[in-house]
Design an enzyme around this catalytic site. Structure first.
Site, PDB file in Angstrom:
ATOM      1  N   ASP A 156       0.863  -1.180   0.000  1.00 22.03           N
ATOM      2  CA  ASP A 156       0.000   0.000   0.000  1.00 22.03           C
ATOM      3  C   ASP A 156       0.898   1.226   0.000  1.00 22.03           C
ATOM      4  OD1 ASP A 156      -2.426  -1.413   0.089  1.00 22.03           O
ATOM      5  OD2 ASP A 156      -2.371  -1.538   2.274  1.00 22.03           O
TER       6      ASP A 156
ATOM      7  N   ASP B 188      -7.044  -1.356  -4.645  1.00 22.30           N
ATOM      8  CA  ASP B 188      -8.141  -0.954  -3.760  1.00 22.30           C
ATOM      9  C   ASP B 188      -9.052   0.064  -4.440  1.00 22.30           C
ATOM     10  OD1 ASP B 188      -7.015  -2.596  -1.790  1.00 22.30           O
ATOM     11  OD2 ASP B 188      -5.843  -0.949  -0.938  1.00 22.30           O
TER      12      ASP B 188
END
Length: 190
Positions: free
Chosen positions: A142, A156
């Site tokens: 991330d 995402d």
């Protein structure tokens, strides 16, 4: 004679496209969206791993958007961090379910939604399969950070776009195959 003339009109292949021929362009949209979304996720993660230093933020748009690398063994918002293998198996089943469902595509909006969903699921699944600490236990990369929001990645974003499109189609009463529920206005575009 009238029945024979009516039968010949309906059997004329140029009179109206069959569901299979109408499905082809939507499958192409689905495949393109999935491939582009998946590639964007993979490339962005490779660049993040190569260029971002752990513990250091890089401002992109002031304090609104910063880049900050993190490894996530869990699901969204770092939940379920001790269930990485289970999450990997669920992602495999989800990818297969999306592919199975895509066979029935009759709506362009659904093609975009399912394409984004497949891109997102495969993007994070790729991390879980190929990244440390091991197969099906890998941590997801991330690197996008907004104020007061958990760190996330392009996969995402794809999953959230998919959710929005799927919810809109469901509210409009449009099924994956493009059919509308009896409660919707047939003049709406699928």
């Amino acid at each position: 004679m009238q029945a024979a003339r009516g039968a010949s009109l309906t059997s004329d292949p140029t009179s109206s496209p069959t569901p299979a021929t109408r499905r082809g362009p939507r499958l192409a949209v689905f495949a393109c969206v999935a491939l582009v979304g998946y590639a964007a996720d993979l490339v962005s993660k490779v660049l993040a791993v190569q260029h971002l230093e752990p513990g250091r933020s890089v401002r992109v748009v002031g304090d609104l958007l910063t880049l900050y690398i993190a490894r996530n063994p869990g699901a969204a918002f770092s939940t379920g961090t001790s269930y990485t293998v289970l999450l990997s198996c669920i992602a495999i089943v989800a990818a297969l379910a999306v592919l199975w469902t895509a066979r029935r595509l009759g709506s362009t909006a659904w093609a975009f939604g399912l394409g984004f969903l497949l891109a997102g699921v495969l993007g994070n699944l790729t991390d879980r399969v190929f990244r440390e600490p091991g197969v099906l236990r890998g941590h997801v990369v991330d690197f996008l950070r907004l104020p007061h929001w958990p760190i996330f990645n392009v996969a995402d974003v794809c999953i959230n776009l998919a959710a929005a499109l799927i919810i809109v189609q469901a509210l409009r009463g449009v099924s994956v195959d493009g059919r509308r529920s009896a409660k919707t206005d047939p003049s709406d575009d699928a």
